[in-house]
Motif scaffolding. Structure first.
Motif, PDB file in Angstrom:
ATOM      1  N   ASP A 162       0.834  -1.212   0.000  1.00 10.51           N
ATOM      2  CA  ASP A 162       0.000   0.000   0.000  1.00 10.51           C
ATOM      3  C   ASP A 162       0.865   1.257   0.000  1.00 10.51           C
ATOM      4  OD1 ASP A 162      -2.423  -1.256  -0.127  1.00 10.51           O
ATOM      5  OD2 ASP A 162      -2.872  -1.094   2.016  1.00 10.51           O
ATOM      6  N   ARG A 163       2.187   1.096   0.023  1.00  3.41           N
ATOM      7  CA  ARG A 163       3.043   2.281  -0.025  1.00  3.41           C
ATOM      8  C   ARG A 163       2.950   2.903  -1.414  1.00  3.41           C
ATOM      9  NH1 ARG A 163       5.407   1.902   4.829  1.00  3.41           N
ATOM     10  NH2 ARG A 163       5.694  -0.216   5.558  1.00  3.41           N
ATOM     11  N   GLU A 164       3.122   4.245  -1.403  1.00  2.00           N
ATOM     12  CA  GLU A 164       2.841   5.027  -2.606  1.00  2.00           C
ATOM     13  C   GLU A 164       3.520   4.474  -3.867  1.00  2.00           C
ATOM     14  OE1 GLU A 164       3.538   9.125  -1.716  1.00  2.00           O
ATOM     15  OE2 GLU A 164       3.048   9.719  -3.779  1.00  2.00           O
ATOM     16  N   GLU A 165       4.782   4.039  -3.714  1.00  2.00           N
ATOM     17  CA  GLU A 165       5.535   3.649  -4.910  1.00  2.00           C
ATOM     18  C   GLU A 165       4.968   2.380  -5.560  1.00  2.00           C
ATOM     19  OE1 GLU A 165       6.639   4.199  -1.868  1.00  2.00           O
ATOM     20  OE2 GLU A 165       7.958   2.602  -1.152  1.00  2.00           O
ATOM     21  N   THR A 166       4.236   1.569  -4.788  1.00  2.00           N
ATOM     22  CA  THR A 166       3.699   0.312  -5.347  1.00  2.00           C
ATOM     23  C   THR A 166       2.254   0.464  -5.819  1.00  2.00           C
ATOM     24  OG1 THR A 166       5.006  -0.716  -3.604  1.00  2.00           O
ATOM     25  CG2 THR A 166       3.646  -2.181  -4.888  1.00  2.00           C
ATOM     26  N   VAL A 167       1.535   1.440  -5.240  1.00  2.00           N
ATOM     27  CA  VAL A 167       0.106   1.587  -5.531  1.00  2.00           C
ATOM     28  C   VAL A 167      -0.149   1.839  -7.021  1.00  2.00           C
ATOM     29  CG1 VAL A 167      -1.803   3.220  -5.218  1.00  2.00           C
ATOM     30  CG2 VAL A 167      -0.680   2.220  -3.228  1.00  2.00           C
ATOM     31  N   GLY A 168       0.645   2.732  -7.639  1.00  2.00           N
ATOM     32  CA  GLY A 168       0.453   3.063  -9.051  1.00  2.00           C
ATOM     33  C   GLY A 168       0.604   1.820  -9.913  1.00  2.00           C
ATOM     34  N   ARG A 169       1.584   0.977  -9.559  1.00  2.00           N
ATOM     35  CA  ARG A 169       1.815  -0.237 -10.328  1.00  2.00           C
ATOM     36  C   ARG A 169       0.628  -1.194 -10.178  1.00  2.00           C
ATOM     37  NH1 ARG A 169       7.236  -2.212  -8.404  1.00  2.00           N
ATOM     38  NH2 ARG A 169       7.382  -0.010  -7.918  1.00  2.00           N
ATOM     39  N   ARG A 170       0.089  -1.317  -8.972  1.00  2.00           N
ATOM     40  CA  ARG A 170      -1.036  -2.241  -8.759  1.00  2.00           C
ATOM     41  C   ARG A 170      -2.268  -1.772  -9.540  1.00  2.00           C
ATOM     42  NH1 ARG A 170      -1.894  -2.116  -2.780  1.00  2.00           N
ATOM     43  NH2 ARG A 170      -3.389  -3.783  -3.067  1.00  2.00           N
ATOM     44  N   LEU A 171      -2.487  -0.453  -9.575  1.00  2.00           N
ATOM     45  CA  LEU A 171      -3.657   0.044 -10.310  1.00  2.00           C
ATOM     46  C   LEU A 171      -3.481  -0.191 -11.815  1.00  2.00           C
ATOM     47  CD1 LEU A 171      -4.366   3.317  -8.294  1.00  2.00           C
ATOM     48  CD2 LEU A 171      -5.725   1.215  -8.278  1.00  2.00           C
ATOM     49  N   ALA A 172      -2.246  -0.031 -12.309  1.00  2.00           N
ATOM     50  CA  ALA A 172      -1.993  -0.266 -13.744  1.00  2.00           C
ATOM     51  C   ALA A 172      -2.183  -1.748 -14.075  1.00  2.00           C
ATOM     52  CB  ALA A 172      -0.578   0.192 -14.108  1.00  2.00           C
ATOM     53  N   VAL A 173      -1.722  -2.621 -13.174  1.00  2.00           N
ATOM     54  CA  VAL A 173      -1.891  -4.065 -13.386  1.00  2.00           C
ATOM     55  C   VAL A 173      -3.385  -4.406 -13.402  1.00  2.00           C
ATOM     56  CG1 VAL A 173      -1.574  -6.335 -12.297  1.00  2.00           C
ATOM     57  CG2 VAL A 173       0.351  -4.772 -12.480  1.00  2.00           C
ATOM     58  N   TYR A 174      -4.145  -3.763 -12.527  1.00  2.00           N
ATOM     59  CA  TYR A 174      -5.600  -4.003 -12.510  1.00  2.00           C
ATOM     60  C   TYR A 174      -6.196  -3.650 -13.872  1.00  2.00           C
ATOM     61  CZ  TYR A 174     -10.526  -3.845 -11.684  1.00  2.00           C
ATOM     62  OH  TYR A 174     -11.863  -4.087 -11.813  1.00  2.00           O
ATOM     63  N   GLU A 175      -5.878  -2.462 -14.369  1.00  2.00           N
ATOM     64  CA  GLU A 175      -6.454  -2.018 -15.645  1.00  2.00           C
ATOM     65  C   GLU A 175      -6.098  -2.975 -16.774  1.00  2.00           C
ATOM     66  OE1 GLU A 175      -8.702   0.134 -16.434  1.00  2.00           O
ATOM     67  OE2 GLU A 175      -8.847   0.639 -14.309  1.00  2.00           O
ATOM     68  N   ARG A 176      -4.853  -3.419 -16.767  1.00  2.00           N
ATOM     69  CA  ARG A 176      -4.384  -4.242 -17.883  1.00  2.00           C
ATOM     70  C   ARG A 176      -4.885  -5.678 -17.786  1.00  2.00           C
ATOM     71  NH1 ARG A 176       0.984  -3.642 -17.111  1.00  2.00           N
ATOM     72  NH2 ARG A 176       1.226  -5.709 -16.216  1.00  2.00           N
ATOM     73  N   GLU A 177      -4.778  -6.269 -16.595  1.00  2.00           N
ATOM     74  CA  GLU A 177      -5.025  -7.712 -16.466  1.00  2.00           C
ATOM     75  C   GLU A 177      -6.433  -8.062 -15.977  1.00  2.00           C
ATOM     76  OE1 GLU A 177      -2.789  -9.903 -17.325  1.00  2.00           O
ATOM     77  OE2 GLU A 177      -0.962  -8.687 -17.407  1.00  2.00           O
ATOM     78  N   THR A 178      -6.985  -7.230 -15.089  1.00  2.00           N
ATOM     79  CA  THR A 178      -8.216  -7.638 -14.397  1.00  2.00           C
ATOM     80  C   THR A 178      -9.461  -6.957 -14.959  1.00  2.00           C
ATOM     81  OG1 THR A 178      -6.837  -7.902 -12.423  1.00  2.00           O
ATOM     82  CG2 THR A 178      -9.207  -8.011 -12.092  1.00  2.00           C
ATOM     83  N   ALA A 179      -9.340  -5.692 -15.389  1.00  2.00           N
ATOM     84  CA  ALA A 179     -10.518  -4.985 -15.902  1.00  2.00           C
ATOM     85  C   ALA A 179     -11.213  -5.754 -17.046  1.00  2.00           C
ATOM     86  CB  ALA A 179     -10.148  -3.558 -16.305  1.00  2.00           C
ATOM     87  N   PRO A 180     -10.463  -6.480 -17.900  1.00  2.00           N
ATOM     88  CA  PRO A 180     -11.156  -7.246 -18.952  1.00  2.00           C
ATOM     89  C   PRO A 180     -12.160  -8.275 -18.420  1.00  2.00           C
ATOM     90  CG  PRO A 180      -8.816  -7.081 -19.466  1.00  2.00           C
ATOM     91  CD  PRO A 180      -8.985  -6.531 -18.073  1.00  2.00           C
ATOM     92  N   LEU A 181     -12.067  -8.614 -17.144  1.00  2.00           N
ATOM     93  CA  LEU A 181     -13.027  -9.580 -16.585  1.00  2.00           C
ATOM     94  C   LEU A 181     -14.437  -9.000 -16.499  1.00  2.00           C
ATOM     95  CD1 LEU A 181     -11.055 -11.273 -13.686  1.00  2.00           C
ATOM     96  CD2 LEU A 181     -11.401 -12.004 -16.026  1.00  2.00           C
ATOM     97  N   VAL A 182     -14.532  -7.667 -16.472  1.00  2.00           N
ATOM     98  CA  VAL A 182     -15.861  -7.039 -16.423  1.00  2.00           C
ATOM     99  C   VAL A 182     -16.653  -7.482 -17.658  1.00  2.00           C
ATOM    100  CG1 VAL A 182     -17.069  -4.828 -16.529  1.00  2.00           C
ATOM    101  CG2 VAL A 182     -15.070  -5.083 -15.036  1.00  2.00           C
ATOM    102  N   GLY A 183     -16.009  -7.395 -18.830  1.00  2.00           N
ATOM    103  CA  GLY A 183     -16.673  -7.809 -20.071  1.00  2.00           C
ATOM    104  C   GLY A 183     -16.944  -9.308 -20.085  1.00  2.00           C
ATOM    105  N   HIS A 184     -15.981 -10.071 -19.570  1.00  2.00           N
ATOM    106  CA  HIS A 184     -16.109 -11.535 -19.536  1.00  2.00           C
ATOM    107  C   HIS A 184     -17.377 -11.941 -18.772  1.00  2.00           C
ATOM    108  CE1 HIS A 184     -14.518 -15.703 -19.090  1.00  2.00           C
ATOM    109  NE2 HIS A 184     -15.008 -15.639 -17.862  1.00  2.00           N
ATOM    110  N   TYR A 185     -17.560 -11.346 -17.592  1.00  2.00           N
ATOM    111  CA  TYR A 185     -18.708 -11.740 -16.763  1.00  2.00           C
ATOM    112  C   TYR A 185     -20.002 -11.059 -17.207  1.00  2.00           C
ATOM    113  CZ  TYR A 185     -15.656 -14.380 -13.698  1.00  2.00           C
ATOM    114  OH  TYR A 185     -14.784 -15.314 -13.204  1.00  2.00           O
ATOM    115  N   ARG A 186     -19.878  -9.866 -17.818  1.00  2.00           N
ATOM    116  CA  ARG A 186     -21.102  -9.231 -18.338  1.00  2.00           C
ATOM    117  C   ARG A 186     -21.691 -10.115 -19.441  1.00  2.00           C
ATOM    118  NH1 ARG A 186     -19.440  -4.057 -19.718  1.00  2.00           N
ATOM    119  NH2 ARG A 186     -20.079  -3.136 -17.732  1.00  2.00           N
TER     120      ARG A 186
END
Ligand code: AMP
Length: 212
Positions: A162-186
């Motif tokens: 949760d430290r600042e330097e890692t948070v940006g990377r986790r959010l980018a990973v979410y957008e790239r890898e996990t956000a596509p699941l929204v369409g998958h389950y929709r």
């Protein structure tokens, strides 16, 4: 009830999943908690996973799929479960579909908790977790006298990732890898979209309303 909670880091999935699990009488299965437990215990899985977690990266699908398959085979998950933090990639979602259908089961719903990016960053910076019982706190919201947990008196800690330097990377990973699941389950008709802003109670009521 067999549910998946989907949403970026900081959306409140863990808090809501815990509450929902209590209400429904099914286990709350957080893959992040399982990995952090393994890391704290120093197991081979924990040592391997830490390298990825500390960087804000995803642990490989092959590791995660095996871990979840084992967890879902335990007797308490026979009545249902709330998965929090899994699946995080399309490959994991497909593996989950496969393991459930092999057991004659299927997901009932996927709850997507949506929160704007600037709010996510604020929440992650202010998140604290009890080192003893795992209860989650927000520094701006919760009164925690002496910085101890309201529930058990344990120490309140900030997660390394949760430290600042890692948070940006986790959010980018979410957008790239996990956000596509929204369409998958929709596309499967399973997606229930919930606005994740407002109080914890408000968000919980919205989720309960979506699940009927
Ligand atoms: P969380 O507590 O869900 O935010 O997860 C913390 C970290 O654990 C993530 O940033 C990943 O490094 C790892 N992790 C948890 N769940 C998964 C998953 N399903 N796939 C890959 N990595 C995961």
């Amino acid at each position: 009830m067999q549910l998946v909670m989907l949403g970026p880091p900081g959306a409140g999935k863990g808090t809501q999943a815990k509450r929902l699990a209590e209400r429904l009488g099914v286990p709350h299965i957080s893959t992040g908690d399982i990995l952090r437990g393994a890391a704290a215990a120093g197991t081979p899985l924990g040592k391997r996973a830490s390298r990825y977690m500390d960087d804000g990266a995803l642990v490989p699908d092959s590791v995660m799929v095996g871990l979840v398959e084992e967890r879902l085979a335990q007797p308490d998950a026979g009545r249902g479960f709330i998965l929090d933090g899994f699946p995080r990639t399309v490959a994991q979602a497909e593996a989950l579909d496969g393991m459930l259908s092999r057991g004659g089961r299927r997901l009932d719903a996927v709850v997507q908790v949506a929160v704007p990016q600037d709010e996510l960053v604020r929440r992650l910076a202010g998140r604290r977790v009890c080192g003893d019982c795992g209860m989650l706190f927000q520094v701006a919201l919760d009164q925690s006298p002496n910085g101890r947990c309201d529930s058990c008196g344990g120490p309140l800690l900030q997660r390394d990732d949760d430290r600042e330097e890692t948070v940006g990377r986790r959010l980018a990973v979410y957008e790239r890898e996990t956000a596509p699941l929204v369409g998958h389950y929709r596309a499967k008709g399973l997606l229930r979209e919930v606005v994740g802003t407002g109080s914890r109670d408000e968000v919980f009521q919205r989720i309960a309303g979506e699940l009927g």
